[in-house]
Design a protein around this motif. Structure first.
Motif, PDB file in Angstrom:
ATOM      1  N   ARG A  15       0.821  -1.206   0.000  1.00 50.28           N
ATOM      2  CA  ARG A  15       0.000   0.000   0.000  1.00 50.28           C
ATOM      3  C   ARG A  15       0.864   1.270   0.000  1.00 50.28           C
ATOM      4  O   ARG A  15       0.640   2.193  -0.783  1.00 50.28           O
TER       5      ARG A  15
ATOM      6  N   GLU B 185      -3.062  -2.376  -6.781  1.00 51.50           N
ATOM      7  CA  GLU B 185      -3.049  -1.526  -5.594  1.00 51.50           C
ATOM      8  C   GLU B 185      -3.182  -0.049  -5.970  1.00 51.50           C
ATOM      9  O   GLU B 185      -3.876   0.701  -5.274  1.00 51.50           O
TER      10      GLU B 185
ATOM     11  N   ARG C 201      -6.676   0.701  -6.414  1.00 48.94           N
ATOM     12  CA  ARG C 201      -7.363   0.925  -5.136  1.00 48.94           C
ATOM     13  C   ARG C 201      -7.100   2.340  -4.616  1.00 48.94           C
ATOM     14  O   ARG C 201      -8.015   3.023  -4.160  1.00 48.94           O
TER      15      ARG C 201
ATOM     16  N   LYS D   6      -9.071   4.740  -6.710  1.00 48.58           N
ATOM     17  CA  LYS D   6     -10.506   4.705  -6.400  1.00 48.58           C
ATOM     18  C   LYS D   6     -10.798   5.443  -5.103  1.00 48.58           C
ATOM     19  O   LYS D   6     -11.778   6.188  -5.009  1.00 48.58           O
ATOM     20  N   SER D   7      -9.930   5.245  -4.107  1.00 53.95           N
ATOM     21  CA  SER D   7     -10.202   5.919  -2.828  1.00 53.95           C
ATOM     22  C   SER D   7      -9.987   7.418  -2.953  1.00 53.95           C
ATOM     23  O   SER D   7     -10.660   8.200  -2.291  1.00 53.95           O
TER      24      SER D   7
END
Ligand code: GDP
Length: 286
Positions: free
Chosen positions: A147, A205, A208, A211-212
Motif C-alpha cells: 500500500r 493496488e 485501489r 478509487k479511494s
C-alpha cells in the motif's frame, strides 16, 4: 587549430550530454542507497574518482559512467567491433543520478519535491530524462508495504501525468516525455516476486489508491493525510472508470517499464542479471 577544437567540442558534446539527469525514488529499504553506492563504485573504477558513503537521510547527486557495452538510444546498433564502442570506452557516456530518501516523513519534502522541481525545470542542465522507482520485490507480499509503495508510485505518476498533459502551463508545447522504470530489486532473494507479479500487484493496488482518491474528491469532508499533489486529478486517462494499468499511462505520454534486477546477492549475474537491465534502460533514455 580551430577545426580540431570544434571537432573535439562537438564530439564531447555528443558523447557526454550534460543534461542527462535521472531521479531515483522509492520507499525506504528498497535498495536505493545500495544501488547508488554500487554505481558510484563501478564509475570510480572506470574514472578513478573517490566515492563517498551515503546515508538514506539526505538527497545525493552522483555522476555515473554508463558501461561502454551498454547501448544508448542514439547508438543502438553498435557492435563489439564498432570503432564508436572503442571511442565510448575512451570517452564514456555519463549521466547524473539523484538519490532521494524514501522514508514516509521525508518523502513529501524531498522525493516528491525533487521530482516536482526537476520535472518542471526548463533549464536544460537540470532536464530530467527519466525516473527510476525502486521497489523491494521480497517485501511486496506485505499488505502495508504494498500500500505504501503503491501510494508513493501513484503520487509520482500523477505529477508526471500533470506535467505531460501540461495542465496549468502557459506553454502550448507538449512536455517531453519522462519515462519511468520500476526497478524490481532483490530478485536474488528466494522470496522475491517475479517482475510480472510485481507489475500486477502494483497495478491492482494503484487502482485501489486511485478509487479511494476519486471517492475522496466527491466527499468534500474527507480529510486526506497524504502528500498534497493536487487532489483534483485522477491518474490515468479514463477518469478512474476502468481498472488501472501502466498501459493507461502511455495514453498520457508516460512509458512505464517493470524490470527485475538485484543490487546485491551472490547469484545476481544469473538470476536478476544484477543491475545490467536498468543500465540498459538508462542507455535507451540517452
Ligand atoms: P534504501 O532505503 O532504498 O536506500 O535501501 P538500502 O540501499 O539502504 O537497502 C536496504 C537493505 O536492502 C540493505 O540491507 C541492503 O543491503 C539490502 N539490499 C539492497 N539491494 C539488495 C538486493 O538486490 N538483494 C538483497 N538481498 N538485498 C538488497
Amino acid at each position: 587549430g580551430v577545426p580540431i577544437l570544434l571537432h573535439y567540442f562537438f564530439y564531447r558534446a555528443a558523447a557526454s550530454p550534460p543534461s542527462s539527469n535521472f531521479l531515483l525514488l522509492g520507499p525506504s529499504g528498497a535498495g536505493k542507497t545500495a544501488f547508488t553506492t554500487l554505481l558510484e563504485a563501478k564509475s570510480s573504477l572506470a574514472s578513478k574518482t573517490t566515492h563517498n558513503t551515503h546515508t538514506s537521510q539526505v538527497s545525493t547527486l552522483i555522476t555515473v559512467t554508463l558501461p561502454a557495452s551498454v547501448p544508448t538510444a542514439s547508438n543502438r546498433y553498435r557492435s563489439v567491433n564498432d570503432p564508436s564502442l572503442k571511442e565510448a570506452s575512451r570517452n564514456p557516456i555519463k549521466y547524473r543520478l539523484r538519490d532521494t530518501p524514501g522514508h514516509g516523513k521525508l518523502r513529501a519534502s524531498q522525493g516528491i519535491a525533487e521530482l516536482q522541481t526537476m520535472a518542471s525545470s526548463n533549464d536544460s542542465k537540470n532536464k530530467l530524462r527519466g525516473v527510476i522507482f525502486m521497489v523491494d520485490t521480497a517485501a511486496l507480499v506485505d499488505e502495508a508495504v504494498l500500500r505504501d509503495t503503491a501510494t508513493y508510485l501513484h503520487d509520482v505518476l500523477l505529477i508526471l501525468q500533470k506535467r505531460s498533459l501540461g495542465k496549468g502551463r502557459s506553454s502550448t508545447k507538449r512536455a517531453t516525455e519522462i519515462p519511468v522504470l520500476i526497478a524490481a530489486n532483490k530478485q536474488d532473494l528466494f522470496t522475491a516476486l517475479p517482475p510480472g507479479s510485481v507489475r500486477e500487484k502494483l497495478e491492482a493496488e494503484i487502482d485501489r489508491v486511485r478509487k479511494s482518491k476519486t471517492k475522496g474528491l466527491m466527499d468534500a469532508s474527507m480529510d486526506t493525510a497524504d502528500v498534497d499533489v493536487g487532489e483534483d486529478e485522477v491518474l490515468g486517462d479514463d477518469d478512474g472508470q476502468g481498472v488501472f494499468s501502466f498501459k493507461l499511462m502511455e495514453d498520457v505520454g508516460i512509458k512505464v517499464d517493470v524490470t527485475g534486477g538485484a543490487v546485491k546477492g551472490e547469484s545476481q549475474e544469473e538470476v536478476g542479471s544484477g543491475v545490467r537491465r536498468w543500465e540498459e534502460w538508462v542507455g535507451m533514455c540517452l
